[in-house]
Motif scaffolding. Sequence first.
Motif, PDB file in Angstrom:
ATOM      1  N   SER A  21       0.838  -1.198   0.000  1.00  0.00           N
ATOM      2  CA  SER A  21       0.000   0.000   0.000  1.00  0.00           C
ATOM      3  C   SER A  21       0.872   1.247   0.000  1.00  0.00           C
ATOM      4  CB  SER A  21      -0.912   0.009   1.234  1.00  0.00           C
ATOM      5  OG  SER A  21      -1.730   1.162   1.258  1.00  0.00           O
ATOM      6  N   GLU A  22       0.290   2.347  -0.506  1.00  0.00           N
ATOM      7  CA  GLU A  22       0.973   3.647  -0.523  1.00  0.00           C
ATOM      8  C   GLU A  22      -0.028   4.738  -0.134  1.00  0.00           C
ATOM      9  OE1 GLU A  22       3.100   6.025  -4.028  1.00  0.00           O
ATOM     10  OE2 GLU A  22       4.228   4.227  -3.462  1.00  0.00           O
ATOM     11  N   PRO A  23      -0.331   4.863   1.147  1.00  0.00           N
ATOM     12  CA  PRO A  23      -1.350   5.829   1.582  1.00  0.00           C
ATOM     13  C   PRO A  23      -0.854   7.281   1.476  1.00  0.00           C
ATOM     14  CG  PRO A  23      -1.052   4.051   3.198  1.00  0.00           C
ATOM     15  CD  PRO A  23       0.099   4.008   2.256  1.00  0.00           C
ATOM     16  N   PRO A  24      -1.684   8.184   0.965  1.00  0.00           N
ATOM     17  CA  PRO A  24      -1.314   9.598   0.859  1.00  0.00           C
ATOM     18  C   PRO A  24      -1.880  10.420   2.018  1.00  0.00           C
ATOM     19  CG  PRO A  24      -3.179   9.142  -0.575  1.00  0.00           C
ATOM     20  CD  PRO A  24      -2.913   7.881   0.207  1.00  0.00           C
ATOM     21  N   PHE A  25      -1.011  10.989   2.846  1.00  0.00           N
ATOM     22  CA  PHE A  25      -1.467  11.714   4.028  1.00  0.00           C
ATOM     23  C   PHE A  25      -2.159  13.035   3.669  1.00  0.00           C
ATOM     24  CE2 PHE A  25      -0.807  14.317   7.902  1.00  0.00           C
ATOM     25  CZ  PHE A  25      -1.419  13.483   8.825  1.00  0.00           C
ATOM     26  N   ALA A  26      -1.862  13.592   2.504  1.00  0.00           N
ATOM     27  CA  ALA A  26      -2.461  14.873   2.115  1.00  0.00           C
ATOM     28  C   ALA A  26      -3.978  14.799   1.976  1.00  0.00           C
ATOM     29  CB  ALA A  26      -1.847  15.367   0.807  1.00  0.00           C
ATOM     30  N   THR A  27      -4.539  13.599   1.874  1.00  0.00           N
ATOM     31  CA  THR A  27      -5.987  13.458   1.716  1.00  0.00           C
ATOM     32  C   THR A  27      -6.735  13.481   3.044  1.00  0.00           C
ATOM     33  OG1 THR A  27      -5.876  11.034   1.805  1.00  0.00           O
ATOM     34  CG2 THR A  27      -5.667  12.057  -0.366  1.00  0.00           C
ATOM     35  N   MET A  28      -6.029  13.575   4.167  1.00  0.00           N
ATOM     36  CA  MET A  28      -6.702  13.526   5.476  1.00  0.00           C
ATOM     37  C   MET A  28      -7.655  14.711   5.631  1.00  0.00           C
ATOM     38  SD  MET A  28      -5.579  10.737   6.835  1.00  0.00           S
ATOM     39  CE  MET A  28      -5.685  10.718   8.621  1.00  0.00           C
ATOM     40  N   TYR A  29      -8.876  14.429   6.064  1.00  0.00           N
ATOM     41  CA  TYR A  29      -9.911  15.460   6.158  1.00  0.00           C
ATOM     42  C   TYR A  29      -9.620  16.432   7.283  1.00  0.00           C
ATOM     43  CZ  TYR A  29     -14.641  17.425   6.077  1.00  0.00           C
ATOM     44  OH  TYR A  29     -15.708  18.278   5.979  1.00  0.00           O
ATOM     45  N   TRP A  30      -9.189  15.915   8.428  1.00  0.00           N
ATOM     46  CA  TRP A  30      -8.878  16.745   9.593  1.00  0.00           C
ATOM     47  C   TRP A  30      -7.371  16.876   9.744  1.00  0.00           C
ATOM     48  CZ3 TRP A  30     -12.829  19.338  11.407  1.00  0.00           C
ATOM     49  CH2 TRP A  30     -14.128  18.790  11.337  1.00  0.00           C
ATOM     50  N   THR A  31      -6.886  18.100   9.979  1.00  0.00           N
ATOM     51  CA  THR A  31      -5.455  18.337  10.128  1.00  0.00           C
ATOM     52  C   THR A  31      -5.026  18.141  11.582  1.00  0.00           C
ATOM     53  OG1 THR A  31      -5.601  20.692  10.667  1.00  0.00           O
ATOM     54  CG2 THR A  31      -5.613  20.099   8.321  1.00  0.00           C
ATOM     55  N   ALA A  32      -3.717  18.064  11.785  1.00  0.00           N
ATOM     56  CA  ALA A  32      -3.182  17.919  13.144  1.00  0.00           C
ATOM     57  C   ALA A  32      -3.505  19.137  14.002  1.00  0.00           C
ATOM     58  CB  ALA A  32      -1.676  17.691  13.086  1.00  0.00           C
ATOM     59  N   ALA A  33      -3.554  20.315  13.396  1.00  0.00           N
ATOM     60  CA  ALA A  33      -3.897  21.522  14.154  1.00  0.00           C
ATOM     61  C   ALA A  33      -5.352  21.467  14.622  1.00  0.00           C
ATOM     62  CB  ALA A  33      -3.657  22.761  13.298  1.00  0.00           C
ATOM     63  N   GLN A  34      -6.243  21.003  13.763  1.00  0.00           N
ATOM     64  CA  GLN A  34      -7.647  20.861  14.162  1.00  0.00           C
ATOM     65  C   GLN A  34      -7.815  19.786  15.229  1.00  0.00           C
ATOM     66  OE1 GLN A  34      -8.966  20.190  10.112  1.00  0.00           O
ATOM     67  NE2 GLN A  34     -10.179  22.076  10.162  1.00  0.00           N
ATOM     68  N   GLN A  35      -7.070  18.705  15.110  1.00  0.00           N
ATOM     69  CA  GLN A  35      -7.135  17.652  16.118  1.00  0.00           C
ATOM     70  C   GLN A  35      -6.714  18.188  17.489  1.00  0.00           C
ATOM     71  OE1 GLN A  35      -4.563  14.875  14.170  1.00  0.00           O
ATOM     72  NE2 GLN A  35      -6.210  13.871  13.048  1.00  0.00           N
ATOM     73  N   LEU A  36      -5.625  18.967  17.515  1.00  0.00           N
ATOM     74  CA  LEU A  36      -5.150  19.528  18.785  1.00  0.00           C
ATOM     75  C   LEU A  36      -6.178  20.503  19.364  1.00  0.00           C
ATOM     76  CD1 LEU A  36      -2.594  19.473  20.640  1.00  0.00           C
ATOM     77  CD2 LEU A  36      -1.978  21.643  19.554  1.00  0.00           C
ATOM     78  N   ALA A  37      -6.755  21.340  18.514  1.00  0.00           N
ATOM     79  CA  ALA A  37      -7.763  22.286  18.983  1.00  0.00           C
ATOM     80  C   ALA A  37      -8.972  21.553  19.559  1.00  0.00           C
ATOM     81  CB  ALA A  37      -8.190  23.211  17.846  1.00  0.00           C
ATOM     82  N   HIS A  38      -9.406  20.492  18.889  1.00  0.00           N
ATOM     83  CA  HIS A  38     -10.567  19.751  19.382  1.00  0.00           C
ATOM     84  C   HIS A  38     -10.243  18.992  20.661  1.00  0.00           C
ATOM     85  CE1 HIS A  38     -14.458  17.883  19.241  1.00  0.00           C
ATOM     86  NE2 HIS A  38     -13.903  16.683  19.346  1.00  0.00           N
ATOM     87  N   MET A  39      -9.044  18.449  20.745  1.00  0.00           N
ATOM     88  CA  MET A  39      -8.628  17.655  21.898  1.00  0.00           C
ATOM     89  C   MET A  39      -8.603  18.486  23.176  1.00  0.00           C
ATOM     90  SD  MET A  39      -5.341  15.122  21.895  1.00  0.00           S
ATOM     91  CE  MET A  39      -4.077  16.385  21.797  1.00  0.00           C
ATOM     92  N   THR A  40      -8.419  19.800  23.031  1.00  0.00           N
ATOM     93  CA  THR A  40      -8.301  20.674  24.211  1.00  0.00           C
ATOM     94  C   THR A  40      -9.459  21.655  24.365  1.00  0.00           C
ATOM     95  OG1 THR A  40      -7.013  22.304  22.938  1.00  0.00           O
ATOM     96  CG2 THR A  40      -5.774  20.563  24.082  1.00  0.00           C
ATOM     97  N   VAL A  41     -10.452  21.636  23.474  1.00  0.00           N
ATOM     98  CA  VAL A  41     -11.506  22.651  23.497  1.00  0.00           C
ATOM     99  C   VAL A  41     -12.350  22.572  24.768  1.00  0.00           C
ATOM    100  CG1 VAL A  41     -13.313  21.335  22.286  1.00  0.00           C
ATOM    101  CG2 VAL A  41     -13.192  23.829  22.027  1.00  0.00           C
ATOM    102  N   ASN A  42     -12.377  21.414  25.398  1.00  0.00           N
ATOM    103  CA  ASN A  42     -13.130  21.269  26.655  1.00  0.00           C
ATOM    104  C   ASN A  42     -12.299  21.669  27.867  1.00  0.00           C
ATOM    105  OD1 ASN A  42     -11.335  19.147  26.744  1.00  0.00           O
ATOM    106  ND2 ASN A  42     -12.815  17.632  27.439  1.00  0.00           N
ATOM    107  N   GLY A  43     -11.075  22.167  27.622  1.00  0.00           N
ATOM    108  CA  GLY A  43     -10.202  22.554  28.719  1.00  0.00           C
ATOM    109  C   GLY A  43      -9.215  21.486  29.136  1.00  0.00           C
ATOM    110  N   ALA A  44      -9.208  20.330  28.457  1.00  0.00           N
ATOM    111  CA  ALA A  44      -8.224  19.291  28.773  1.00  0.00           C
ATOM    112  C   ALA A  44      -6.819  19.848  28.554  1.00  0.00           C
ATOM    113  CB  ALA A  44      -8.446  18.061  27.898  1.00  0.00           C
ATOM    114  N   SER A  45      -5.918  19.584  29.485  1.00  0.00           N
ATOM    115  CA  SER A  45      -4.570  20.137  29.406  1.00  0.00           C
ATOM    116  C   SER A  45      -3.645  19.227  28.611  1.00  0.00           C
ATOM    117  CB  SER A  45      -4.000  20.363  30.808  1.00  0.00           C
ATOM    118  OG  SER A  45      -4.023  19.157  31.536  1.00  0.00           O
ATOM    119  N   LEU A  46      -2.583  19.821  28.072  1.00  0.00           N
ATOM    120  CA  LEU A  46      -1.518  19.088  27.399  1.00  0.00           C
ATOM    121  C   LEU A  46      -0.346  18.926  28.346  1.00  0.00           C
ATOM    122  CD1 LEU A  46      -1.433  21.005  23.985  1.00  0.00           C
ATOM    123  CD2 LEU A  46      -2.533  18.804  24.435  1.00  0.00           C
TER     124      LEU A  46
END
Length: 398
Positions: free
Chosen positions: A296-321
Amino acid sequence: MTLTSWVPVPAESDFPVQNLPYGVFEPAGGAARVGVAIGEHVLDLAAALGDEVFARPSLNAFMAQGRRRWQEVRARITELLTDERHRPSAEPALHRLADVRLLMPFEVADYVDFYSSEHHAANIGRMFRPDSEPLMPNWKHLPVGYHGRAGTVVPSGTPIVRPNGQRKPPQATAPGFGPSQRLDIEAEVGFVVGTGSELGEPVALADFAEHVFGVCLVNDWSARDIQAWEYVPLGPFLGKSFATSVSPWIVPLDALEAARVAPPERDHELLGYLRDRADWGLDLTMRVRLNGHQVSEPPFATMYWTAAQQLAHMTVNGASLRTGDLYASGTVSGPEPGQRGSFMELSWGGKEPLELPGGGTRSFLEDGDEVTITATAPGADGVRIGFGEVTGRIEPAR
């Protein structure tokens, strides 16, 4: 003018001077310490920079110093490895990669795994809900994820023991117990948090690069039969928690500027905290090999959600890093059959087994199978940025 190093770097190397990924290595007869890869060598940073923060078996202390320090150190390393005047002092700090042992690069604080490939999510939906919409109603409104087990994140090369658990085939009236018969991979990209955040304070999209130190490769091993029986109503548990492998090199975000791309077009407006202000999609080409054969040769550019959006969502409830937090993209799959990042998809749930060289076939992993995931991205000066590899071999259940 193309930046070059006085250290010999083979033309096809993953590690040109434009990359400089961080890892932890153990030299022969020496203690584990932090280094950066350059060509076929690793530079001992404690020796080259005279900084004891690198004379440790983990990147965590350095990562906790923050982005300004990360950038200062990267600039200094680049100067050492490109200016011939520094060769006499820096060259003794080089070790051949073939002569050292690579270790886990950081101490994992927490681990979160997302589900951010539309193609992967739709494929799974079509397999398991053929009479319904392939995506659940929430999927395009938020990055779906689950909290994993930090204690079973292991470095590349660690053997993967086939997990035991409850399994209930569709035709059975009650579950049985035993080794997983549908052991799978998930080819993913991981993001390592360098600096933490305060409890109760969300991290905005614009602050992504202030918190995330770098990028690695992840194989989130999955026991599909255990997972299928347990995951309703609370989601993945024992089918995921037995092992997650990571690559030994962490590529800093600054090495990936040339790989940044816009994410796919959205078909509806996102809520404000997820609305893109910068392009944090990444043009990575991944390759999955089973026993040395590319499947297989998966292309990461096709990902719908970016790492920045994932981080924002992961902490939007106030969860700390925390320094050392790891979060992964979820299985990377593209629109074509040869771009799928799991054997569940590649064999379509076992209905279409893969044909292998020599006449064999494979739907799910067998004991003795070895899976290797690699990735490359465009870098500055037209070079290729590599991530090394994440590898694991399946051992029989115990």
